[in-house]
Design a protein around this motif. Sequence first.
Motif, mmCIF file in Angstrom:
data_model
loop_
_atom_site.group_PDB
_atom_site.id
_atom_site.type_symbol
_atom_site.label_atom_id
_atom_site.label_comp_id
_atom_site.label_asym_id
_atom_site.label_seq_id
_atom_site.Cartn_x
_atom_site.Cartn_y
_atom_site.Cartn_z
ATOM 1 N N LEU A 46 13.544 6.313 -12.819
ATOM 2 C CA LEU A 46 12.340 6.495 -11.701
ATOM 3 C C LEU A 46 12.658 6.264 -10.307
ATOM 4 C CD1 LEU A 46 9.889 4.890 -13.847
ATOM 5 C CD2 LEU A 46 10.023 7.535 -13.601
ATOM 6 N N THR A 47 12.291 6.753 -9.287
ATOM 7 C CA THR A 47 12.515 6.444 -8.019
ATOM 8 C C THR A 47 11.553 5.197 -7.575
ATOM 9 O OG1 THR A 47 10.515 7.798 -6.997
ATOM 10 C CG2 THR A 47 12.867 8.858 -7.266
ATOM 11 N N LYS A 48 11.796 4.656 -6.530
ATOM 12 C CA LYS A 48 11.235 3.334 -6.246
ATOM 13 C C LYS A 48 9.686 3.665 -5.884
ATOM 14 C CE LYS A 48 10.810 -0.190 -2.469
ATOM 15 N NZ LYS A 48 11.258 -0.440 -1.106
ATOM 16 N N ASP A 49 9.510 5.012 -5.249
ATOM 17 C CA ASP A 49 7.934 5.254 -5.303
ATOM 18 C C ASP A 49 7.187 5.590 -6.603
ATOM 19 O OD1 ASP A 49 7.871 4.908 -2.625
ATOM 20 O OD2 ASP A 49 7.951 7.108 -1.987
ATOM 21 N N GLN A 50 8.019 5.985 -7.600
ATOM 22 C CA GLN A 50 7.578 6.404 -8.819
ATOM 23 C C GLN A 50 7.295 5.053 -9.527
ATOM 24 O OE1 GLN A 50 10.577 8.873 -10.200
ATOM 25 N NE2 GLN A 50 9.425 10.897 -10.029
ATOM 26 N N ARG A 92 3.496 3.626 -10.764
ATOM 27 C CA ARG A 92 3.239 3.245 -12.077
ATOM 28 C C ARG A 92 2.639 1.774 -12.166
ATOM 29 N NH1 ARG A 92 7.816 3.988 -16.897
ATOM 30 N NH2 ARG A 92 6.852 6.076 -16.463
ATOM 31 N N VAL A 93 3.245 1.047 -11.181
ATOM 32 C CA VAL A 93 2.660 -0.403 -11.165
ATOM 33 C C VAL A 93 1.131 -0.669 -10.436
ATOM 34 C CG1 VAL A 93 2.858 -2.547 -10.102
ATOM 35 C CG2 VAL A 93 4.620 -1.491 -10.914
ATOM 36 N N MET A 94 1.157 0.451 -9.584
ATOM 37 C CA MET A 94 -0.447 0.447 -8.834
ATOM 38 C C MET A 94 -1.464 1.175 -9.713
ATOM 39 S SD MET A 94 0.121 -0.827 -5.849
ATOM 40 C CE MET A 94 -1.114 -0.237 -4.891
ATOM 41 N N ASP A 95 -1.144 1.998 -10.846
ATOM 42 C CA ASP A 95 -1.883 2.660 -11.648
ATOM 43 C C ASP A 95 -2.385 1.610 -12.732
ATOM 44 O OD1 ASP A 95 -1.969 4.824 -10.173
ATOM 45 O OD2 ASP A 95 -0.467 5.849 -11.342
ATOM 46 N N ASP A 96 -1.512 0.533 -13.072
ATOM 47 C CA ASP A 96 -1.700 -0.124 -14.177
ATOM 48 C C ASP A 96 -2.351 -1.530 -13.769
ATOM 49 O OD1 ASP A 96 -1.448 -1.966 -16.586
ATOM 50 O OD2 ASP A 96 -0.116 -0.562 -17.387
ATOM 51 N N ASN A 109 -6.009 -11.516 -1.547
ATOM 52 C CA ASN A 109 -5.950 -10.343 -0.673
ATOM 53 C C ASN A 109 -4.715 -10.712 0.423
ATOM 54 O OD1 ASN A 109 -6.416 -7.700 0.464
ATOM 55 N ND2 ASN A 109 -7.320 -8.930 2.294
ATOM 56 N N GLU A 110 -4.801 -11.928 1.027
ATOM 57 C CA GLU A 110 -3.729 -12.134 1.961
ATOM 58 C C GLU A 110 -2.381 -12.130 1.470
ATOM 59 O OE1 GLU A 110 -5.075 -15.960 3.411
ATOM 60 O OE2 GLU A 110 -6.813 -14.959 4.477
ATOM 61 N N TRP A 111 -2.167 -12.640 0.010
ATOM 62 C CA TRP A 111 -0.895 -12.899 -0.399
ATOM 63 C C TRP A 111 -0.156 -11.312 -0.917
ATOM 64 C CZ3 TRP A 111 -2.128 -17.819 -3.587
ATOM 65 C CH2 TRP A 111 -2.017 -18.961 -2.778
ATOM 66 N N LEU A 112 -0.981 -10.271 -0.858
ATOM 67 C CA LEU A 112 -0.544 -8.956 -0.941
ATOM 68 C C LEU A 112 0.548 -8.818 -0.287
ATOM 69 C CD1 LEU A 112 -3.763 -6.961 -1.609
ATOM 70 C CD2 LEU A 112 -2.215 -7.933 -3.462
ATOM 71 N N PRO A 113 1.704 -7.925 -0.464
ATOM 72 C CA PRO A 113 2.705 -7.653 0.163
ATOM 73 C C PRO A 113 2.636 -6.462 1.012
ATOM 74 C CG PRO A 113 3.245 -6.757 -1.999
ATOM 75 C CD PRO A 113 1.684 -7.443 -2.081
ATOM 76 N N ARG A 114 1.855 -6.636 2.170
ATOM 77 C CA ARG A 114 1.539 -5.434 2.869
ATOM 78 C C ARG A 114 2.577 -5.165 3.860
ATOM 79 N NH1 ARG A 114 -3.904 -7.325 2.474
ATOM 80 N NH2 ARG A 114 -5.393 -5.833 1.905
ATOM 81 N N GLU A 115 3.232 -6.092 4.300
ATOM 82 C CA GLU A 115 4.526 -5.843 5.281
ATOM 83 C C GLU A 115 5.537 -5.134 4.447
ATOM 84 O OE1 GLU A 115 5.765 -9.531 7.005
ATOM 85 O OE2 GLU A 115 3.892 -9.892 7.956
ATOM 86 N N ASP A 116 5.584 -5.499 3.108
ATOM 87 C CA ASP A 116 6.672 -4.924 2.481
ATOM 88 C C ASP A 116 6.397 -3.252 2.177
ATOM 89 O OD1 ASP A 116 8.298 -6.982 2.519
ATOM 90 O OD2 ASP A 116 7.512 -7.950 0.867
ATOM 91 N N TYR A 117 5.146 -3.076 1.869
ATOM 92 C CA TYR A 117 4.576 -1.713 1.387
ATOM 93 C C TYR A 117 3.326 -1.169 2.041
ATOM 94 C CZ TYR A 117 7.580 -3.600 -2.624
ATOM 95 O OH TYR A 117 8.695 -3.754 -3.406
ATOM 96 N N PRO A 118 3.465 -1.093 3.492
ATOM 97 C CA PRO A 118 2.383 -0.727 4.141
ATOM 98 C C PRO A 118 1.371 0.339 3.736
ATOM 99 C CG PRO A 118 4.281 -0.357 5.400
ATOM 100 C CD PRO A 118 4.510 -0.877 4.080
ATOM 101 N N GLU A 119 2.365 1.354 3.151
ATOM 102 C CA GLU A 119 1.561 2.702 2.894
ATOM 103 C C GLU A 119 0.986 2.517 1.376
ATOM 104 O OE1 GLU A 119 5.981 2.792 1.129
ATOM 105 O OE2 GLU A 119 4.580 1.990 2.751
ATOM 106 N N TRP A 120 1.178 1.391 0.599
ATOM 107 C CA TRP A 120 0.419 1.304 -0.549
ATOM 108 C C TRP A 120 -0.857 0.255 -0.506
ATOM 109 C CZ3 TRP A 120 1.884 4.077 -4.933
ATOM 110 C CH2 TRP A 120 2.993 4.756 -4.730
ATOM 111 N N PHE A 121 -0.758 -0.678 0.565
ATOM 112 C CA PHE A 121 -1.957 -1.750 0.543
ATOM 113 C C PHE A 121 -2.510 -1.505 1.978
ATOM 114 C CE2 PHE A 121 1.373 -3.472 -2.328
ATOM 115 C CZ PHE A 121 0.424 -3.831 -3.182
#
Length: 526
Positions: A3-7, A11-15, A106-118
């Motif tokens: 699986l690619t990184k995005d895939q 999977r993590v975001m869906d579960d 919410n503040e501890w979500l990794p927004r800087e690492d994954y801005p397109e996901w959060f």
Amino acid sequence: MTLTKDQKLQRVMDDFNLFSKNFIHIIDNQNDKVKLKLNQAQVELNELMDNNKFVACAKARQGGISTYVLAKAIWRAVTNENENILIVSYRRDSANALFEKLKTMNEWLPREDYPEWFPEIKRENREELLFKNGSRIKSVSSGNKSIGRSETYSFIHISEYAFFQNQEMQLMSAEQALAKGHQSRLSIETTSNGMNHWYHLFHKAMKGDSKYKPYFIPFYHELYKKQFKAEYDEAEKWFYEYHKGERLKPKDLKEEEKQLYEQGANLKQLMWRRWKLQDLSLNDFKQEFPSNYRESFISTGLSVFDQSIVLERMNNTIPTLSADEVEPEMPDVMKKYVNKGLNVFYLPKAGKRYYMGCDVSAGGGGDYSAMAIYDEDGQQALTWQDNRTPVYRFAEIINEMGILYNDALVVVEANSYGTPLLERLRNEYQYMNLYKQRTFDQRGRKKMQLGFVTTSSSKSILISDYKENFERGLINVECPDTLGQMQIFVELDGKSGNKKGDKNHDDLVIANALVTQGMKSGQFYV
């Protein structure tokens, strides 16, 4: 296939389970910041909520349910557009505490690492988080206003519902504010707070008579092995010190502990229970750390009946006979009530004497008419209650059931609607085995009158005799509905009766108590 990184991320975001394990952080009991790995109760509740629109959770203390719900709210908000989420607590300070916990997650979500996901936060204030994807989480206290007024929500969570004012009205408004889609959810979690609307809601859910799916967390649940580990260790150390270095063994268990052990409590948890009981009464422990949902509703102080005995009986009742067993034996007038108000535990046996108690109402949809039948040994055989049966129909029911149970001695409360009912039994049905109460007129002449006339003094005797018979084990109550009414039967200002509330009744208590008067009288006319 690799699986690619995005895939992998998808999977993590869906579960939700994977999402919480990877992206939600909390402060644990050791005051450390850790990732949220769902405990067993959280996993079980998550599965229930995934498959049901309405969920009601009764719990012991510190089960982690609020933490789970806050994490679930964040997950729904960041992974879906335009989610509208409402979290309700019973006081402003508790609502603030929940919302601060949610904002920290919410503040501890990794927004800087994954801005397109959060998605970023567009607006934040005391009671609202608005995300740039259009999702919103709002936290409010219940107060006196209707919950969710003039808005529609995809997810509503109600915390500590048992402590709300105007519970039924608040819940009704929340249900009306819930979106009609397949993914909309309404959950309730609370510790108990006596006999109120929450008691009736959860009791119906446990019986399968509600749209709410129930979930209960006993004090010995798997989750507490980790949650209370420090206390368990301290309790075990205490036990060693006071038992000559010996650990608790199955052979040393008391009767109630044996039942808990069979239900799933381990020896360490039972040592902890003994340790806690040094500072708590047994009833207080059962309220704070119940082993079954009924214990959490224990009512003390004003209760007429010893609640520990009521609860023990509740835990050991037998099931009602099946419809296939009962219907062929029932007269036609009773067939429609089988397992719908009529609970049969034993069918009549030849040669036995039976005693019937009857509490009579008008049958207009308010108060209930009720019946209880016991055999001569004190074993409860049957109960019935209904709030739509008129007096003339109740007379027919009593006649038919009295005949079925070997011409049972029938004790009718003679007040109000009981008088015309007795007249029908005697004159229309010629039912002869009717209880007669001995009274004296003002000249001192003795007379016998049909039925039991309830006055303030005679009711005290009625309830006192029933209490003694029950608590001394002279009668055996099988009906959960009767025992439930005994939980809320209280004495206040010298008067006994049901704890005040629209859905609280005592008709079965009275019917059962009338039976004891029949047994006590020594009368039997057939």
